[in-house]
Design a protein around this motif. Structure first.
Motif, mmCIF file in Angstrom:
data_model
loop_
_atom_site.group_PDB
_atom_site.id
_atom_site.type_symbol
_atom_site.label_atom_id
_atom_site.label_comp_id
_atom_site.label_asym_id
_atom_site.label_seq_id
_atom_site.Cartn_x
_atom_site.Cartn_y
_atom_site.Cartn_z
ATOM 1 N N VAL A 323 58.423 3.608 -36.625
ATOM 2 C CA VAL A 323 59.478 3.869 -37.601
ATOM 3 C C VAL A 323 58.926 4.741 -38.717
ATOM 4 C CG1 VAL A 323 61.176 2.839 -39.146
ATOM 5 C CG2 VAL A 323 60.447 1.588 -37.104
ATOM 6 N N GLN A 324 59.578 5.858 -38.987
ATOM 7 C CA GLN A 324 59.196 6.713 -40.106
ATOM 8 C C GLN A 324 59.860 6.188 -41.370
ATOM 9 O OE1 GLN A 324 57.106 9.419 -39.297
ATOM 10 N NE2 GLN A 324 56.677 9.477 -41.492
ATOM 11 N N LEU A 325 59.064 5.879 -42.373
ATOM 12 C CA LEU A 325 59.555 5.355 -43.649
ATOM 13 C C LEU A 325 59.075 6.288 -44.754
ATOM 14 C CD1 LEU A 325 58.678 1.611 -42.974
ATOM 15 C CD2 LEU A 325 60.988 2.590 -43.027
ATOM 16 N N GLY A 326 59.905 7.279 -45.077
ATOM 17 C CA GLY A 326 59.451 8.306 -46.009
ATOM 18 C C GLY A 326 58.276 9.046 -45.408
ATOM 19 N N ALA A 327 57.190 9.119 -46.146
ATOM 20 C CA ALA A 327 55.985 9.788 -45.649
ATOM 21 C C ALA A 327 55.135 8.877 -44.760
ATOM 22 C CB ALA A 327 55.150 10.281 -46.820
ATOM 23 N N ASP A 328 55.456 7.592 -44.728
ATOM 24 C CA ASP A 328 54.628 6.609 -44.030
ATOM 25 C C ASP A 328 55.164 6.314 -42.628
ATOM 26 O OD1 ASP A 328 53.116 6.267 -46.430
ATOM 27 O OD2 ASP A 328 54.731 4.972 -47.176
ATOM 28 N N LEU A 329 54.292 5.797 -41.777
ATOM 29 C CA LEU A 329 54.657 5.430 -40.415
ATOM 30 C C LEU A 329 54.403 3.940 -40.208
ATOM 31 C CD1 LEU A 329 55.441 6.267 -37.470
ATOM 32 C CD2 LEU A 329 52.978 6.552 -37.058
ATOM 33 N N LEU A 330 55.415 3.233 -39.721
ATOM 34 C CA LEU A 330 55.265 1.829 -39.351
ATOM 35 C C LEU A 330 55.117 1.732 -37.837
ATOM 36 C CD1 LEU A 330 55.428 -1.280 -39.600
ATOM 37 C CD2 LEU A 330 57.927 -1.048 -39.604
ATOM 38 N N VAL A 331 54.057 1.069 -37.397
ATOM 39 C CA VAL A 331 53.856 0.787 -35.978
ATOM 40 C C VAL A 331 53.996 -0.722 -35.778
ATOM 41 C CG1 VAL A 331 52.287 0.890 -34.011
ATOM 42 C CG2 VAL A 331 52.330 2.772 -35.676
ATOM 43 N N VAL A 332 54.936 -1.109 -34.912
ATOM 44 C CA VAL A 332 55.163 -2.514 -34.586
ATOM 45 C C VAL A 332 54.634 -2.753 -33.174
ATOM 46 C CG1 VAL A 332 56.873 -4.363 -34.343
ATOM 47 C CG2 VAL A 332 57.241 -2.516 -36.010
ATOM 48 N N ALA A 333 53.766 -3.736 -33.003
ATOM 49 C CA ALA A 333 53.150 -3.978 -31.703
ATOM 50 C C ALA A 333 52.951 -5.466 -31.478
ATOM 51 C CB ALA A 333 51.804 -3.252 -31.623
ATOM 52 N N HIS A 334 52.673 -5.806 -30.222
ATOM 53 C CA HIS A 334 52.338 -7.201 -29.893
ATOM 54 C C HIS A 334 51.192 -7.205 -28.884
ATOM 55 C CE1 HIS A 334 55.151 -6.329 -26.522
ATOM 56 N NE2 HIS A 334 54.386 -7.174 -25.849
ATOM 57 N N PRO A 335 50.467 -8.305 -28.770
ATOM 58 C CA PRO A 335 49.341 -8.351 -27.834
ATOM 59 C C PRO A 335 49.780 -8.060 -26.412
ATOM 60 C CG PRO A 335 49.253 -10.218 -29.323
ATOM 61 C CD PRO A 335 50.582 -9.547 -29.557
ATOM 62 N N GLU A 336 48.953 -7.293 -25.704
ATOM 63 C CA GLU A 336 49.276 -6.903 -24.332
ATOM 64 C C GLU A 336 49.449 -8.128 -23.446
ATOM 65 O OE1 GLU A 336 47.571 -3.290 -21.942
ATOM 66 O OE2 GLU A 336 46.227 -5.003 -21.666
ATOM 67 N N ASP A 337 48.593 -9.104 -23.617
ATOM 68 C CA ASP A 337 48.683 -10.330 -22.838
ATOM 69 C C ASP A 337 49.326 -11.401 -23.698
ATOM 70 O OD1 ASP A 337 48.497 -12.418 -21.116
ATOM 71 O OD2 ASP A 337 46.315 -12.554 -21.098
ATOM 72 N N ALA A 338 50.657 -11.397 -23.731
ATOM 73 C CA ALA A 338 51.359 -12.354 -24.585
ATOM 74 C C ALA A 338 51.087 -13.783 -24.161
ATOM 75 C CB ALA A 338 52.867 -12.078 -24.546
ATOM 76 N N SER A 339 50.753 -13.984 -22.879
ATOM 77 C CA SER A 339 50.493 -15.340 -22.402
ATOM 78 C C SER A 339 49.209 -15.909 -22.974
ATOM 79 C CB SER A 339 50.409 -15.354 -20.876
ATOM 80 O OG SER A 339 49.304 -14.583 -20.421
ATOM 81 N N ALA A 340 48.390 -15.041 -23.610
ATOM 82 C CA ALA A 340 47.130 -15.518 -24.183
ATOM 83 C C ALA A 340 47.313 -16.122 -25.562
ATOM 84 C CB ALA A 340 46.124 -14.368 -24.259
ATOM 85 N N ALA A 341 48.560 -16.106 -26.083
ATOM 86 C CA ALA A 341 48.812 -16.682 -27.403
ATOM 87 C C ALA A 341 48.320 -18.121 -27.446
ATOM 88 C CB ALA A 341 50.306 -16.635 -27.717
ATOM 89 N N THR A 342 47.730 -18.478 -28.571
ATOM 90 C CA THR A 342 47.033 -19.754 -28.678
ATOM 91 C C THR A 342 47.979 -20.908 -28.967
ATOM 92 O OG1 THR A 342 45.075 -18.639 -29.469
ATOM 93 C CG2 THR A 342 45.217 -20.995 -29.894
ATOM 94 N N GLU A 343 47.859 -21.950 -28.162
ATOM 95 C CA GLU A 343 48.598 -23.185 -28.415
ATOM 96 C C GLU A 343 47.801 -24.045 -29.380
ATOM 97 O OE1 GLU A 343 50.440 -26.984 -25.915
ATOM 98 O OE2 GLU A 343 49.441 -25.320 -24.870
ATOM 99 N N VAL A 344 48.468 -24.617 -30.332
ATOM 100 C CA VAL A 344 47.830 -25.519 -31.283
ATOM 101 C C VAL A 344 47.742 -26.904 -30.653
ATOM 102 C CG1 VAL A 344 47.981 -26.599 -33.535
ATOM 103 C CG2 VAL A 344 48.595 -24.214 -33.280
ATOM 104 N N THR A 345 46.554 -27.414 -30.477
ATOM 105 C CA THR A 345 46.358 -28.726 -29.877
ATOM 106 C C THR A 345 46.057 -29.749 -30.950
ATOM 107 O OG1 THR A 345 43.986 -28.427 -29.592
ATOM 108 C CG2 THR A 345 45.397 -27.614 -27.829
ATOM 109 N N GLU A 346 46.151 -30.998 -30.581
ATOM 110 C CA GLU A 346 45.843 -32.070 -31.528
ATOM 111 C C GLU A 346 44.391 -32.014 -31.965
ATOM 112 O OE1 GLU A 346 47.845 -34.248 -33.011
ATOM 113 O OE2 GLU A 346 49.461 -33.132 -32.091
ATOM 114 N N GLU A 347 43.515 -31.531 -31.068
ATOM 115 C CA GLU A 347 42.106 -31.470 -31.415
ATOM 116 C C GLU A 347 41.771 -30.218 -32.212
ATOM 117 O OE1 GLU A 347 43.285 -31.865 -28.314
ATOM 118 O OE2 GLU A 347 42.971 -34.014 -28.156
ATOM 119 N N GLY A 348 42.738 -29.275 -32.276
ATOM 120 C CA GLY A 348 42.516 -28.057 -33.036
ATOM 121 C C GLY A 348 41.612 -27.097 -32.332
ATOM 122 N N SER A 349 41.429 -27.235 -31.009
ATOM 123 C CA SER A 349 40.561 -26.345 -30.279
ATOM 124 C C SER A 349 41.273 -25.072 -29.898
ATOM 125 C CB SER A 349 40.049 -27.055 -29.024
ATOM 126 O OG SER A 349 41.121 -27.438 -28.196
#
Length: 349
Positions: A323-349
């Motif tokens: 997205v062009q915002l005036g003179a600036d450029l915004l790049v919106v992205a997400h991790p290539e391997d979305a399945s690698a997103a971290t689950e929060v466990t009770e042990e915090g590992s």
């Protein structure tokens, strides 16, 4: 049976209806019912916790038996559990619908499974129609359901050569007014905004979402992570919401606590140490980078250590938007391997 053109149009409309509902602990869902000839006969959306779900809301506008043989087009798989309201899958079966088309599977351990219940009752079910568009509405809710933590957006502004500040520490303002206005709109769409103690001490931010000089109606809860002491005179103490303070460096603990407080969308805004920690922990679901056409040089990089030792271990991203915002450029992205997103466990590992 393939999805029909009438069903595609109905899904587009259902997604439009979904956003009429309030953001909160429950997902925003829209529903459109079609007659056997493909005409729209009812519409509905979920209006908040404790109210009728989208399918039942739509059914409430129909005479008894009017939905027999109809097709229900819904943005989320009809639920299969009894909470404050009954299961939508059962409501559709009782109404006599012939076919259900939905966009996204419900990942809930208790609420999911509606599609199987519908099929077992002899109803045709088609899943995945316009899933990406529907995900833009309830992506944060899906993350919270699937991983037990908030959906995390990590944002930073940088010079073209990747610096977050000049060598003397000054950083206001790298980007221009249009980029900053965009940041404030995104703050207003978040449940909470997090910074590190370094940012508080260096920039003394308000952490509010502002439309010019006025506050947006919805304000994100301010969150500060880090062990350094915050002055009593810090501007964030004037925020409309009370400050949430985490002196631990364990981001898993922070995520569990925020999730327990009902926070589904967290906007991580500063600074480089905190942003890098979230990325290194694989907790970043979305990355916003505002790039200004300036060169700063020096040591103050926008990111620090993120656990990449070689190019083979680079954190690769998929770019969703530029997205062009005036003179600036915004790049919106997400991790290539979305399945690698971290689950929060009770042990915090």
């Amino acid at each position: 049976m393939a999805v029909t053109e009438a069903e595609r149009r109905a899904m587009t409309r259902a997604i439009e209806l979904a956003v009429r509902g309030p953001r909160g602990a429950n997902p925003q869902v829209g529903a459109v019912f079609l007659s056997p000839t493909g005409d729209v006969i009812a519409e509905g959306w979920h209006r908040g916790a404790g109210t009728a779900h989208a399918e039942v809301d739509a059914l409430s506008h129909l005479d008894p038996d009017a939905a027999r043989g109809a097709t229900a087009v819904v943005t989320l798989e009809p639920c299969n559990h009894t909470g404050r309201t009954g299961p939508c899958a059962l409501a559709l079966i009782d109404a006599g619908v012939r076919r259900v088309v939905y966009a996204l599977d419900d990942p809930g351990a208790t609420s999911g499974g509606g599609a199987d219940r519908l099929r077992a009752a002899g109803i045709e079910v088609e899943a995945g129609e316009q899933a990406d568009a529907a995900r833009t509405v309830i992506g944060d809710w899906l993350t919270a359901q699937r991983l037990g933590r908030p959906h995390v957006t990590v944002k930073w502004a940088q010079s073209l050569d990747g610096r977050a500040a000049a060598d003397d520490g000054s950083s206001q303002w790298i980007t221009g007014p249009q980029a900053r206005a965009d940041v404030h709109r995104r703050r207003a769409a978040s449940d909470a905004i997090a910074v590190g103690t370094g940012t508080v001490l260096a920039d003394d931010p308000l952490l509010t979402a502002r439309d010019g000089d006025a506050l947006f109606p919805h304000q994100p809860i301010p969150v500060v992570i880090g062990s350094r002491e915050i002055p009593e005179t810090a501007a964030l103490h004037r925020h409309p919401h009370a400050l949430l303070r985490f002196e631990t460096r364990d981001l898993q603990t922070v995520m569990r606590e925020l999730h327990a407080r009902g926070i589904q969308r967290l906007f991580v805004e500063g600074g480089p140490t905190l942003a890098s920690a979230f990325i290194a922990a694989e907790l970043a679901d979305e990355i916003l980078t505002y790039i200004a056409p300036v060169l700063l040089g020096g040591r103050r990089l926008a990111l620090t250590e993120i656990g990449v030792g070689s190019i083979a271990h680079a954190r690769r991203l998929i770019v969703d938007e530029r997205v062009q915002l005036g003179a600036d450029l915004l790049v919106v992205a997400h991790p290539e391997d979305a399945s690698a997103a971290t689950e929060v466990t009770e042990e915090g590992s």
